[in-house]
Write a protein that holds these residues in place. Structure first.
Motif, PDB file in Angstrom:
ATOM      1  N   ASP A 203      -0.590   4.788   7.687  1.00  0.00           N
ATOM      2  CA  ASP A 203      -1.771   4.845   6.825  1.00  0.00           C
ATOM      3  C   ASP A 203      -1.884   3.582   5.990  1.00  0.00           C
ATOM      4  O   ASP A 203      -2.971   3.086   5.727  1.00  0.00           O
ATOM      5  CB  ASP A 203      -1.686   6.063   5.894  1.00  0.00           C
ATOM      6  N   MET A 204      -0.738   3.085   5.576  1.00  0.00           N
ATOM      7  CA  MET A 204      -0.693   1.916   4.717  1.00  0.00           C
ATOM      8  C   MET A 204       0.397   0.985   5.223  1.00  0.00           C
ATOM      9  O   MET A 204       1.490   1.420   5.567  1.00  0.00           O
ATOM     10  CB  MET A 204      -0.380   2.331   3.270  1.00  0.00           C
ATOM     11  N   VAL A 205       0.075  -0.302   5.279  1.00  0.00           N
ATOM     12  CA  VAL A 205       1.065  -1.310   5.609  1.00  0.00           C
ATOM     13  C   VAL A 205       1.428  -2.021   4.317  1.00  0.00           C
ATOM     14  O   VAL A 205       0.612  -2.745   3.741  1.00  0.00           O
ATOM     15  CB  VAL A 205       0.527  -2.312   6.647  1.00  0.00           C
ATOM     16  N   SER A 206       2.631  -1.783   3.832  1.00  0.00           N
ATOM     17  CA  SER A 206       3.110  -2.434   2.620  1.00  0.00           C
ATOM     18  C   SER A 206       3.994  -3.597   3.019  1.00  0.00           C
ATOM     19  O   SER A 206       5.011  -3.413   3.698  1.00  0.00           O
ATOM     20  CB  SER A 206       3.905  -1.446   1.762  1.00  0.00           C
ATOM     21  N   VAL A 207       3.591  -4.766   2.593  1.00  0.00           N
ATOM     22  CA  VAL A 207       4.362  -5.957   2.913  1.00  0.00           C
ATOM     23  C   VAL A 207       5.301  -6.229   1.759  1.00  0.00           C
ATOM     24  O   VAL A 207       4.882  -6.524   0.643  1.00  0.00           O
ATOM     25  CB  VAL A 207       3.443  -7.164   3.162  1.00  0.00           C
ATOM     26  N   LEU A 208       6.575  -6.106   1.991  1.00  0.00           N
ATOM     27  CA  LEU A 208       7.581  -6.167   0.941  1.00  0.00           C
ATOM     28  C   LEU A 208       8.023  -7.608   0.700  1.00  0.00           C
ATOM     29  O   LEU A 208       7.863  -8.473   1.566  1.00  0.00           O
ATOM     30  CB  LEU A 208       8.790  -5.318   1.347  1.00  0.00           C
ATOM     31  N   PRO A 209       8.589  -7.879  -0.477  1.00  0.00           N
ATOM     32  CA  PRO A 209       9.117  -9.224  -0.730  1.00  0.00           C
ATOM     33  C   PRO A 209      10.125  -9.617   0.342  1.00  0.00           C
ATOM     34  O   PRO A 209      10.947  -8.816   0.771  1.00  0.00           O
ATOM     35  CB  PRO A 209       9.776  -9.082  -2.108  1.00  0.00           C
ATOM     36  N   GLY A 210      10.053 -10.860   0.723  1.00  0.00           N
ATOM     37  CA  GLY A 210      10.961 -11.330   1.771  1.00  0.00           C
ATOM     38  C   GLY A 210      10.570 -10.837   3.144  1.00  0.00           C
ATOM     39  O   GLY A 210      11.288 -11.032   4.094  1.00  0.00           O
ATOM     40  N   LEU A 211       9.415 -10.165   3.211  1.00  0.00           N
ATOM     41  CA  LEU A 211       8.910  -9.650   4.483  1.00  0.00           C
ATOM     42  C   LEU A 211       9.866  -8.666   5.128  1.00  0.00           C
ATOM     43  O   LEU A 211       9.921  -8.536   6.337  1.00  0.00           O
ATOM     44  CB  LEU A 211       8.598 -10.784   5.451  1.00  0.00           C
ATOM     45  N   ARG A 212      10.623  -7.972   4.286  1.00  0.00           N
ATOM     46  CA  ARG A 212      11.385  -6.861   4.837  1.00  0.00           C
ATOM     47  C   ARG A 212      10.421  -5.793   5.306  1.00  0.00           C
ATOM     48  O   ARG A 212       9.358  -5.592   4.720  1.00  0.00           O
ATOM     49  CB  ARG A 212      12.329  -6.297   3.775  1.00  0.00           C
ATOM     50  N   ARG A 213      10.839  -5.046   6.287  1.00  0.00           N
ATOM     51  CA  ARG A 213       9.945  -4.042   6.853  1.00  0.00           C
ATOM     52  C   ARG A 213      10.042  -2.724   6.110  1.00  0.00           C
ATOM     53  O   ARG A 213       9.195  -1.862   6.297  1.00  0.00           O
ATOM     54  CB  ARG A 213      10.262  -3.847   8.341  1.00  0.00           C
TER      55      ARG A 213
ATOM     56  N   SER B 224      -4.787   0.260   6.060  1.00  0.00           N
ATOM     57  CA  SER B 224      -5.014  -0.683   4.967  1.00  0.00           C
ATOM     58  C   SER B 224      -3.725  -1.415   4.672  1.00  0.00           C
ATOM     59  O   SER B 224      -2.635  -1.001   5.103  1.00  0.00           O
ATOM     60  CB  SER B 224      -5.520   0.043   3.720  1.00  0.00           C
ATOM     61  N   PHE B 225      -3.831  -2.512   3.937  1.00  0.00           N
ATOM     62  CA  PHE B 225      -2.696  -3.400   3.711  1.00  0.00           C
ATOM     63  C   PHE B 225      -2.458  -3.578   2.221  1.00  0.00           C
ATOM     64  O   PHE B 225      -3.409  -3.627   1.421  1.00  0.00           O
ATOM     65  CB  PHE B 225      -2.950  -4.770   4.361  1.00  0.00           C
ATOM     66  N   GLU B 226      -1.208  -3.671   1.855  1.00  0.00           N
ATOM     67  CA  GLU B 226      -0.819  -3.913   0.471  1.00  0.00           C
ATOM     68  C   GLU B 226       0.284  -4.972   0.443  1.00  0.00           C
ATOM     69  O   GLU B 226       1.378  -4.741   0.980  1.00  0.00           O
ATOM     70  CB  GLU B 226      -0.319  -2.611  -0.172  1.00  0.00           C
ATOM     71  N   PRO B 227       0.004  -6.149  -0.130  1.00  0.00           N
ATOM     72  CA  PRO B 227      -1.254  -6.551  -0.766  1.00  0.00           C
ATOM     73  C   PRO B 227      -2.381  -6.715   0.261  1.00  0.00           C
ATOM     74  O   PRO B 227      -2.114  -6.920   1.443  1.00  0.00           O
ATOM     75  CB  PRO B 227      -0.903  -7.884  -1.414  1.00  0.00           C
ATOM     76  N   PRO B 228      -3.630  -6.631  -0.183  1.00  0.00           N
ATOM     77  CA  PRO B 228      -4.776  -6.607   0.749  1.00  0.00           C
ATOM     78  C   PRO B 228      -5.136  -7.993   1.280  1.00  0.00           C
ATOM     79  O   PRO B 228      -6.288  -8.432   1.153  1.00  0.00           O
ATOM     80  CB  PRO B 228      -5.892  -6.010  -0.105  1.00  0.00           C
ATOM     81  N   GLN B 229      -4.156  -8.670   1.878  1.00  0.00           N
ATOM     82  CA  GLN B 229      -4.435  -9.991   2.452  1.00  0.00           C
ATOM     83  C   GLN B 229      -5.387  -9.866   3.639  1.00  0.00           C
ATOM     84  O   GLN B 229      -6.160 -10.771   3.918  1.00  0.00           O
ATOM     85  CB  GLN B 229      -3.131 -10.652   2.886  1.00  0.00           C
ATOM     86  N   GLU B 230      -5.313  -8.748   4.358  1.00  0.00           N
ATOM     87  CA  GLU B 230      -6.282  -8.440   5.411  1.00  0.00           C
ATOM     88  C   GLU B 230      -7.020  -7.180   5.014  1.00  0.00           C
ATOM     89  O   GLU B 230      -6.428  -6.253   4.430  1.00  0.00           O
ATOM     90  CB  GLU B 230      -5.576  -8.245   6.759  1.00  0.00           C
TER      91      GLU B 230
END
Length: 644
Positions: A554-564, A534-540
């Motif tokens: 388990d979770m893909v967290s997309v951080l500000p600035g697209l840091r990993r 799942s993705f956070e935020p749930p853009q997909e």
């Protein structure tokens, strides 16, 4: 006195005959020296694909043995040129006497040259018919020609004389030999010449460039002599339509572009790995699409052999298979496969999108949180900015090394060749379908080259799964050019380059469905697992996804600035004061990210994970988190002191 004169003439005749015999070539020498003016390209089964004229001094085709000549042609030839061919020994004295009487007392002249004498003239330049004496040989030339004919009959068989004559005789225009005359005037092999065609060819021997009506009248006389008088109207029609029709067109036109690229020498007959039946099928499908500039290539995935090569429907256009093309994102699936192999990316890895640093200003950091695509979505949508991250993150040296393994020659220090052709794209896609990689083969002869593996099984399978049905990729053209589509159709790799972009994808699918059934999905190889992500935020939306074992989050967290990844605790530059008179509970370092995290404190490696227990120690500390490949993802400093 008369007896002595006769004896001297006979001795002179025999001496000249012996001298001529010593200088005559053998039949095998004449046949070996016959070089066709055209080169021929054939398919894997020997079927003609294309021919190319490379010698402009005369149009000759392959040598035809006497056994491959139709009986009608043999009968017409002997009736027209030498009825007593099998009775005389080179000179037909009866015909010679009749010709002498006719020339002395008649109103017209008559020749008495036998086929053997005519062949002598074809073999010896000194005996050829002069062009500056009204087309008549002098008495001395006639004498020499007769001497040479007697010598030929001593060394050659009648069958050899007849075969050589038919293959050397001039017919119409620059056509030399029965094969060129038969195939270029009537479009048939010498073996199937009928009485109508044979009569016309035999009549041409007396006057190769006579008017069609004159040739037709002579041919009608021959046909009547063979009991086929009823064929005269047909002979007349054929003479008027075919004798002066254009003769310089190729006989075979299935692969003219490949012929121009590969045929270099007159008389060359080169066998390719093309399958003529598949080539014909593809040509028919492309012709139905009404796109004369379209090009296509089919590669066998098991062997790397090129089975079809269509440079363009119009032979006059440049070859569209070997021509380099400027394409925007042909490299993206290969870059994705390398990222998967290096394990820094998975199908769920978020990639930035929506801008390219050299085209526009970056968006504010606060807007970046929703401006991303997973690797799967980036491939589906052909997002150039997102896909470009793959090449940048793979590393320059690793990317160039993989390109070279695939057979590409990078342009200078660039990350990829400036242009690519269809053969290169087909070889690249085949590397996803077959782990035994060899260079693409158009001609036999690469069997000794050992196969190498370009990709491990897991990333190769994963790329095919990410690209969907047929593993189809549409590489977009630059500067307004049409796209190039490449994919896997059953056991083949099919590359299609339309000249017009309309319905390109559907047209590729039409070609693929007609040459092969869709490839049966293969089960995941060892090293592939499936997991819910799942993705956070749930853009997909959350989905079940395939991953290389050990890379599934388990979770893909997309951080500000697209840091990993980022450190959540401790806070950067914080100063923590702890009591000195009470036990200190362990701290939990905390981080979030889309990849496996490794901790490092003050230069010393700690454990891995998103949470890490650590007993606090007084002092100033430098804390870092690293990715699976050792890349620094985030760092900060904090300080701890004890109460006095």
């Amino acid at each position: 006195m008369k007896s002595r004169l006769l004896l001297c003439c006979t001795a002179l005749w025999l001496w000249q005959t012996a001298a001529r015999a010593e200088n005559l070539p053998s039949f095998s020498q004449v046949r070996a020296s016959h070089i066709a003016s055209d080169a021929l390209l054939v398919d894997r089964r020997g079927e003609p694909l294309a021919d190319l004229r490379l010698d402009m001094h005369g149009r000759r085709l392959q040598w035809t043995p006497l056994s491959a000549l139709s009986p009608a042609m043999r009968d017409a030839l002997l009736r027209a040129e030498d009825r007593r061919f099998f009775q005389h020994k080179g000179v037909d004295w009866l015909a010679f006497a009749g010709a002498a009487w006719q020339n002395l007392w008649g109103d017209t002249t008559r020749g008495a040259s036998t086929l053997t004498m005519q062949l002598a003239g074809l073999l010896d330049p000194e005996l050829r018919l002069p062009k500056d004496h009204g087309g008549r040989r002098s008495l001395s030339q006639k004498w020499d020609q007769g001497v040479a004919a007697l010598a030929l009959e001593e060394q050659w068989s009648k069958a050899q004389i007849l075969e050589a004559y038919l293959n050397l005789a001039p017919f119409r225009g620059d056509l030399q030999g029965i094969t060129a005359a038969s195939e270029l005037l009537f479009g048939v092999r010498p073996a199937v010449l009928d009485v109508t065609q044979a009569s016309l060819l035999a009549a041409l021997l007396r006057g190769p460039n006579a008017r069609p009506g004159v040739v037709a009248r002579r041919a009608c006389v021959l046909a009547e002599g063979m009991g086929q008088k009823r064929l005269c109207p047909q002979i007349t029609r054929l003479a008027s339509t075919r004798l002066d029709a254009p003769r310089n067109q190729p006989r075979h036109g299935l692969a003219p572009h490949l012929a121009r690229l590969s045929l270099k020498h007159p008389g060359e007959a080169r066998t390719s790995l093309i399958d003529a039946m598949l080539q014909v099928r593809l040509l028919g499908l492309l012709q139905a699409q009404h796109d004369p500039g379209a090009a296509a290539l089919v590669l066998d995935n098991a062997s790397g052999e090129v089975l079809a090569w269509i440079g363009a429907l119009d032979p006059a256009l440049p070859d569209g298979v070997s021509r380099g093309r400027l394409l925007a994102d042909w490299w993206a699936p290969a870059a994705a496969a390398l990222a998967l192999e290096q394990r820094w990316a998975s199908p769920a890895t978020p990639l930035p999108r929506g801008w390219l640093p050299w085209l526009a200003e970056p968006q504010p950091e606060r807007d970046f949180e929703a401006n991303w695509l997973s690797l799967r979505a980036a491939l589906e949508l052909h997002d150039s900015a997102a896909l470009l991250q793959l090449r940048q993150r793979n590393g320059h040296e690793a990317w160039l090394a993989r390109l070279q393994r695939l057979g590409f020659a990078p342009a200078g220090e660039a990350d990829a060749p400036g242009t690519v052709n269809l053969l290169q794209l087909a070889a690249l896609w085949r590397s996803f379908a077959s782990l035994d990689h060899r260079p693409a083969q158009v001609f036999p002869g690469l069997a000794g080259i050992s196969a190498t593996s370009v990709w491990p099984a897991a990333p190769a399978w994963l790329i095919r799964q990410l690209l969907g049905d047929y593993s189809l990729w549409e590489a977009r053209g630059l500067e307004g050019g049409a796209p190039v589509l490449v994919g896997i159709a059953g056991p083949y790799t099919l590359v299609f380059a339309p000249a017009r972009a309309e319905d390109a994808r559907q047209r590729w699918l039409t070609l693929a469905q007609c040459i092969a059934a869709p490839a049966t999905p293969t089960p995941p190889p060892e090293g592939i697992e499936q997991a819910l992500v799942s993705f956070e935020p749930p853009q997909e939306a959350a989905r079940r996804e395939y991953f290389i074992t050990g890379t599934a989050p388990d979770m893909v967290s997309v951080l500000p600035g697209l840091r990993r990844a980022r450190i959540d605790f401790p806070e950067a530059d914080a100063h923590y004061v702890l009591p000195s008179d009470a036990p200190i509970a362990p701290w939990s370092f905390a981080a979030e990210g889309a990849v496996a995290l490794h901790w490092r404190l003050d230069g010393q490696a700690l454990s891995s994970g998103r949470l890490l227990s650590w007993p606090p120690q007084a002092g100033r500390h430098a804390l870092e988190i690293l990715g699976p490949d050792g890349e620094l993802l985030d760092s900060m400093e904090f300080e701890i002191s004890l109460q006095p």
